[in-house]
Write a protein that holds these residues in place. Structure first.
Motif, PDB file in Angstrom:
ATOM      1  N   ARG A   1      28.833 -36.268  22.463  1.00  0.00           N
ATOM      2  CA  ARG A   1      30.092 -36.972  22.208  1.00  0.00           C
ATOM      3  C   ARG A   1      30.345 -37.008  20.711  1.00  0.00           C
ATOM      4  O   ARG A   1      29.528 -37.498  19.945  1.00  0.00           O
TER       5      ARG A   1
ATOM      6  N   GLY B   1      33.414 -37.602  17.456  1.00  0.00           N
ATOM      7  CA  GLY B   1      34.366 -38.641  17.089  1.00  0.00           C
ATOM      8  C   GLY B   1      33.702 -39.965  16.780  1.00  0.00           C
ATOM      9  O   GLY B   1      34.314 -41.019  16.899  1.00  0.00           O
TER      10      GLY B   1
ATOM     11  N   PRO C   1      35.602 -42.510  12.225  1.00  0.00           N
ATOM     12  CA  PRO C   1      35.677 -41.221  12.926  1.00  0.00           C
ATOM     13  C   PRO C   1      36.374 -40.171  12.074  1.00  0.00           C
ATOM     14  O   PRO C   1      37.371 -40.459  11.425  1.00  0.00           O
TER      15      PRO C   1
ATOM     16  N   ARG D   1      37.003 -36.455  21.181  1.00  0.00           N
ATOM     17  CA  ARG D   1      35.563 -36.737  21.322  1.00  0.00           C
ATOM     18  C   ARG D   1      34.804 -35.523  21.854  1.00  0.00           C
ATOM     19  O   ARG D   1      33.611 -35.591  22.063  1.00  0.00           O
TER      20      ARG D   1
END
Length: 185
Positions: free
Chosen positions: A50, A52, A79, A130
């Motif tokens: 994942r 982000g 992010p 993401r």
């Protein structure tokens, strides 16, 4: 090159404790057809990356700010698009499935059919910030098995002829227009 902490790479690995997984299976035979019904709630063995996640800008040093974004200063965790910083997760998956198998004596063959639906699987998806998306998935298989003599190869033993047809469908798959294929017909 050595990057400081909170910049790039794998940040956190979310390893489940594994004590809250369970499954049930029921098997039987009805009019010569063997069947099973299955359900399981488990953590995926395939991890999901994942992106982000908050990270620091590696290109600005102490006491300086980003000239393109005055709110971005040294040590600011936020992010960032395009920064290869990831967390690893093992998503929870719900699986419900069934199978059936039967024998056809006339052609000396066994056939089997299996079907499974899962909820909660994660897949790489570069169209998302993401870099992953979740989808329900249907998987199926149809199989055929037949023991067959090839007397020239071995007069006393059979060989197993076997064939399978597999399928997988991502139910929440998103399609995007592809300009490169716009002129194809």
């Amino acid at each position: 090159t050595d990057f400081p902490a909170h910049v790039i790479g794998i940040r956190n690995i979310h390893i489940p404790d594994g004590h809250d997984q369970f499954g049930v299976r029921m098997e039987g035979v009805f009019k010569g057809v063997g069947f099973s019904v299955n359900a399981a709630y488990y953590y995926s063995q395939l991890p999901s990356l994942r992106a982000g996640i908050p990270s620091e800008n590696p290109f600005i040093g102490p006491g300086s700010a980003n000239p393109l974004d005055p709110t971005d200063s040294f040590g600011a965790l936020r992010p960032r698009s395009g920064v290869p910083a990831f967390d690893i997760h093992f998503p929870r998956v719900l699986l419900v499935g069934t199978s059936a198998d039967f024998y056809v004596d006339y052609i000396k063959s066994a056939f089997r059919v299996e079907f499974a639906w899962t909820d909660g699987e994660e897949f790489a998806d570069t169209s998302k910030a993401r870099l992953f998306s979740e989808s329900d998935v249907i998987r199926w298989v149809v199989g055929w098995d037949r023991p067959t003599y090839f007397r020239a190869l071995n007069p006393n033993r059979t060989f197993l002829l076997s064939a399978q047809l597999f399928g997988q469908h991502l139910l929440d798959h998103e399609r995007f227009p592809n300009p490169a294929n716009a002129t194809r017909r």
